[in-house]
Motif scaffolding. Sequence first.
Motif, short mmCIF file in Angstrom:
data_model
loop_
_atom_site.label_atom_id
_atom_site.label_comp_id
_atom_site.label_asym_id
_atom_site.label_seq_id
_atom_site.Cartn_x
_atom_site.Cartn_y
_atom_site.Cartn_z
N ASP A 1 8.27 6.25 29.30
CA ASP A 1 9.71 6.49 29.32
C ASP A 1 10.04 7.92 28.93
O ASP A 1 10.88 8.57 29.52
N HIS B 1 16.93 4.55 29.77
CA HIS B 1 17.36 3.28 29.16
C HIS B 1 18.59 3.46 28.28
O HIS B 1 18.84 2.65 27.39
N ASP C 1 21.02 0.41 28.10
CA ASP C 1 20.45 -0.93 27.91
C ASP C 1 21.30 -1.78 26.97
O ASP C 1 21.41 -2.99 27.14
N GLU C 2 21.91 -1.14 25.98
CA GLU C 2 22.74 -1.89 25.03
C GLU C 2 23.93 -2.54 25.72
O GLU C 2 24.35 -3.63 25.33
N VAL D 1 24.13 -3.85 28.73
CA VAL D 1 23.71 -5.10 29.38
C VAL D 1 23.46 -6.17 28.32
O VAL D 1 23.87 -7.32 28.47
N ALA D 2 22.81 -5.80 27.23
CA ALA D 2 22.54 -6.76 26.14
C ALA D 2 23.85 -7.27 25.55
O ALA D 2 23.97 -8.47 25.26
N GLN E 1 28.39 2.20 32.19
CA GLN E 1 27.04 2.69 31.89
C GLN E 1 27.09 4.12 31.36
O GLN E 1 26.38 4.46 30.42
N SER F 1 25.86 5.23 27.77
CA SER F 1 24.80 6.23 27.69
C SER F 1 25.16 7.38 26.75
O SER F 1 24.29 7.92 26.07
N ARG G 1 22.87 -1.32 18.18
CA ARG G 1 21.52 -1.91 18.14
C ARG G 1 21.35 -2.82 16.94
O ARG G 1 20.76 -3.90 17.03
#
Length: 142
Positions: free
Chosen positions: A22, A64, A67-68, A70-71, A95, A99, A108
């Motif tokens: 990544d 990524h 990603d948060e 989507v979670a 997004q 980001s 998180r």
Amino acid sequence: MDSFAHHQSPSLASRLLRWFSDVWVSATETDVIGQLDDRTLQELACDCSASADQLKQLTNAGPHAADEMVALMLAINIDPAEVARLYPQRFRDMQVNCSLCGSKERCRRDLYEQVIAREYVRYCCNANHLTALQKDAPLLMA
């Protein structure tokens, strides 16, 4: 091989390899964007419906960086695939917001502690979008 072996989390080596991959991809993308001339960067940014500065920030954020989002959607019973299908521009905007968000650590932590559903409205830059999406029944997961 016993059934326990099939349920173990990824090994440290595989997690490190994934992280390195990544980082490599992100660094490569950042290098490519950094080498573009101004005109090409502007055209690419326009194609992505972003400003040149936004495109640079998104590239620096890595693959990524959202990603948060989507979670979080999953945690509050919103189907991200349906949002992306029915509202692609809104999904993309969310997004980008995610980001570039400055509250990633809190997000998180709340995801990890499973309190995100009640806490995100206090700090999430997509809270208004998500609240509206929760009222759209076809977007909710069964």
